[in-house]
Design a protein around this motif. Structure first.
Motif, PDB file in Angstrom:
ATOM      1  N   HIS A 290       0.859  -1.181   0.000  1.00  0.00           N
ATOM      2  CA  HIS A 290       0.000   0.000   0.000  1.00  0.00           C
ATOM      3  C   HIS A 290       0.897   1.233   0.000  1.00  0.00           C
ATOM      4  O   HIS A 290       1.615   1.480   0.982  1.00  0.00           O
ATOM      5  CB  HIS A 290      -0.895   0.023   1.234  1.00  0.00           C
ATOM      6  CG  HIS A 290      -1.838  -1.137   1.336  1.00  0.00           C
ATOM      7  ND1 HIS A 290      -3.124  -1.108   0.849  1.00  0.00           N
ATOM      8  CD2 HIS A 290      -1.653  -2.383   1.856  1.00  0.00           C
ATOM      9  CE1 HIS A 290      -3.711  -2.265   1.087  1.00  0.00           C
ATOM     10  NE2 HIS A 290      -2.837  -3.057   1.692  1.00  0.00           N
ATOM     11  N   TRP A 291       0.863   1.993  -1.087  1.00  0.00           N
ATOM     12  CA  TRP A 291       1.590   3.260  -1.161  1.00  0.00           C
ATOM     13  C   TRP A 291       0.736   4.290  -0.448  1.00  0.00           C
ATOM     14  O   TRP A 291      -0.238   4.811  -0.978  1.00  0.00           O
ATOM     15  CB  TRP A 291       1.810   3.644  -2.616  1.00  0.00           C
ATOM     16  CG  TRP A 291       2.663   4.861  -2.816  1.00  0.00           C
ATOM     17  CD1 TRP A 291       3.747   5.233  -2.088  1.00  0.00           C
ATOM     18  CD2 TRP A 291       2.506   5.851  -3.836  1.00  0.00           C
ATOM     19  NE1 TRP A 291       4.289   6.399  -2.573  1.00  0.00           N
ATOM     20  CE2 TRP A 291       3.551   6.805  -3.655  1.00  0.00           C
ATOM     21  CE3 TRP A 291       1.612   6.025  -4.883  1.00  0.00           C
ATOM     22  CZ2 TRP A 291       3.693   7.915  -4.484  1.00  0.00           C
ATOM     23  CZ3 TRP A 291       1.757   7.139  -5.714  1.00  0.00           C
ATOM     24  CH2 TRP A 291       2.782   8.062  -5.519  1.00  0.00           C
ATOM     25  N   HIS A 292       1.104   4.596   0.797  1.00  0.00           N
ATOM     26  CA  HIS A 292       0.193   5.343   1.660  1.00  0.00           C
ATOM     27  C   HIS A 292       0.976   6.108   2.719  1.00  0.00           C
ATOM     28  O   HIS A 292       1.985   5.625   3.243  1.00  0.00           O
ATOM     29  CB  HIS A 292      -0.773   4.363   2.335  1.00  0.00           C
ATOM     30  CG  HIS A 292      -1.822   5.027   3.179  1.00  0.00           C
ATOM     31  ND1 HIS A 292      -2.891   5.720   2.651  1.00  0.00           N
ATOM     32  CD2 HIS A 292      -1.965   5.104   4.529  1.00  0.00           C
ATOM     33  CE1 HIS A 292      -3.645   6.192   3.631  1.00  0.00           C
ATOM     34  NE2 HIS A 292      -3.103   5.840   4.775  1.00  0.00           N
ATOM     35  N   ASP A 293       0.492   7.299   3.043  1.00  0.00           N
ATOM     36  CA  ASP A 293       1.044   8.105   4.131  1.00  0.00           C
ATOM     37  C   ASP A 293       0.338   7.694   5.418  1.00  0.00           C
ATOM     38  O   ASP A 293      -0.792   8.085   5.673  1.00  0.00           O
ATOM     39  CB  ASP A 293       0.820   9.588   3.825  1.00  0.00           C
ATOM     40  CG  ASP A 293       1.319  10.495   4.939  1.00  0.00           C
ATOM     41  OD1 ASP A 293       1.961   9.997   5.884  1.00  0.00           O
ATOM     42  OD2 ASP A 293       1.054  11.712   4.859  1.00  0.00           O
ATOM     43  N   VAL A 294       1.006   6.891   6.218  1.00  0.00           N
ATOM     44  CA  VAL A 294       0.388   6.341   7.425  1.00  0.00           C
ATOM     45  C   VAL A 294      -0.045   7.435   8.388  1.00  0.00           C
ATOM     46  O   VAL A 294      -1.021   7.275   9.127  1.00  0.00           O
ATOM     47  CB  VAL A 294       1.359   5.353   8.107  1.00  0.00           C
ATOM     48  CG1 VAL A 294       0.839   4.917   9.472  1.00  0.00           C
ATOM     49  CG2 VAL A 294       1.574   4.124   7.222  1.00  0.00           C
ATOM     50  N   THR A 295       0.641   8.570   8.373  1.00  0.00           N
ATOM     51  CA  THR A 295       0.298   9.635   9.327  1.00  0.00           C
ATOM     52  C   THR A 295      -1.096  10.199   9.106  1.00  0.00           C
ATOM     53  O   THR A 295      -1.639  10.889   9.974  1.00  0.00           O
ATOM     54  CB  THR A 295       1.314  10.795   9.284  1.00  0.00           C
ATOM     55  OG1 THR A 295       1.234  11.452   8.011  1.00  0.00           O
ATOM     56  CG2 THR A 295       2.727  10.282   9.506  1.00  0.00           C
ATOM     57  N   THR A 296      -1.709   9.917   7.965  1.00  0.00           N
ATOM     58  CA  THR A 296      -3.084  10.376   7.708  1.00  0.00           C
ATOM     59  C   THR A 296      -4.117   9.369   8.192  1.00  0.00           C
ATOM     60  O   THR A 296      -5.316   9.602   8.041  1.00  0.00           O
ATOM     61  CB  THR A 296      -3.299  10.638   6.210  1.00  0.00           C
ATOM     62  OG1 THR A 296      -3.177   9.399   5.478  1.00  0.00           O
ATOM     63  CG2 THR A 296      -2.283  11.637   5.680  1.00  0.00           C
ATOM     64  N   GLY A 297      -3.659   8.243   8.756  1.00  0.00           N
ATOM     65  CA  GLY A 297      -4.576   7.213   9.220  1.00  0.00           C
ATOM     66  C   GLY A 297      -4.788   6.131   8.176  1.00  0.00           C
ATOM     67  O   GLY A 297      -4.446   6.293   7.002  1.00  0.00           O
TER      68      GLY A 297
END
Length: 354
Positions: free
Chosen positions: A252-259
């Protein structure tokens, strides 16, 4: 927004001899109001999810890896030397004959050195200084080819390669790219073999913790790996794809800090980042913890490692029913948090650091 990008567009504005017509590629792109000038003919290349998301929200086409040739290539090179020159080589490779490469770098990030590299490979360059940054540019002139041997060395400097006696694949630019991080190694040593069900690795990098999970925790049903850096996934795919297991890691290409999207995991493991550039920022790790608390099932568990001085315990106690320090060394601590309770106040309010 960086000073370098302001300097880049200033240079375009004050140099009427620079043509900005035709197709435009922006490597390591960042959102900027001046990009509107290239509407309909701009491709933005960006592998860092937070910046890619900003560009997409502004309506620009974003690609993880650029393809084709362009009349103008803009680039904000990485400060690290090997990545810096590889960015210049990549920009050259996407230039159409007669096309212009224009780069900008903040003075504190090695702007003079970067300009010297461009002058060396292209046989010369023009430049200006503005906004505590330098902008430098050169044309791809077929009658005066750039130094092919130097370009090739620069390309190979950031190529994916085997590390640790061939055991893993990695590449320069990733976290702890050529070694196993001590904190991750400590966490792996203390993870129970009973981890099972649906599992996630937040900030997975080139895949060391996920490799450990797939090799030692045989009751895992699914494994999701999350990272904001798209460059990590091909290394992780190679590393995890050879493990003899029925479970295939899903990237998952995702910014974890956004939840994360929903509560679905039985276990989450992570070695969260705590730097914004060179500055220590514990809030990043706290946002990882908040994301984990929101993504675990009611009886779920979080296992994490952190530098010993990072102040995560208060937030963990706020968001989980039970928190235990498994081990603490001179540098690190491994923490186990069970049964998420409520989301922390700063996540409920939707606050986000830009």
């Amino acid at each position: 927004m960086s000073y370098a990008i302001d300097a880049l567009f200033y240079a375009l504005d004050v140099n009427p001899d620079i043509s900005t017509e035709g197709r435009v590629l922006f490597l390591r792109a960042q959102e900027h109001p001046a990009l509107e000038h290239f509407a309909g003919r701009l491709v933005c290349q960006q592998t860092w999810k937070p910046r890619a998301k900003e560009l997409e929200a502004a309506g620009y086409r974003v690609e993880r890896e650029a393809h084709g040739l362009f009349d103008l290539v803009l680039v904000l090179p990485d400060p690290q030397r090997d990545l810096m020159v590889a960015d210049l080589a990549r920009a050259h490779d996407h230039l159409a004959p007669g096309g212009l490469l224009m780069a900008a770098q903040h003075n504190d990030a090695g702007s003079k050195r970067c300009e010297q590299h461009l002058r060396e490979v292209a046989g010369g360059a023009e430049s200006l200084s503005k906004h505590h940054s330098r902008v430098f540019w050169a044309t791809k002139d077929e009658t005066k080819p750039w130094k092919a041997d130097l370009l090739e060395r620069w390309r190979q400097g950031t190529a994916m390669r085997r590390i640790l006696d061939g055991r893993f694949w990695s590449r320069p630019g990733l976290f702890s790219w050529d070694r196993i991080d001590e904190g991750s190694a400590l966490l792996a040593k203390h993870l129970p073999l009973t981890l099972a069900g649906n599992v996630a690795d937040l900030g997975s990098g080139w895949g060391f913790l996920s490799d450990h999970l797939l090799r030692h925790c045989h009751d895992i049903d699914t494994l999701d790996i999350y990272d904001a850096d798209a460059d990590s996934f091909e290394c992780a795919r190679r590393n995890l794809g050879i493990i003899p297991t029925r479970v295939k890691a899903k990237p998952h290409w995702h910014d974890v800090t956004t939840g994360l999207d929903r509560a679905q995991y039985d276990f989450i493991v992570m070695n969260p980042p705590f730097h914004e550039g060179k500055e220590v920022d514990p809030l990043i790790g706290m946002k990882f913890i908040a994301a984990a608390a929101g993504a675990l099932r009611p009886a779920g568990e979080l296992w994490l490692v952190a530098n010993r001085q990072l102040p995560y315990e208060n937030l963990l106690n706020e968001t989980f029913a039970s928190v235990e320090k498994i081990i603490e060394t001179g540098a690190y601590k491994v923490l186990q948090a069970k049964t998420p309770t409520v989301k922390p106040a700063f996540q409920r309010r939707g606050k986000r650091r830009r």
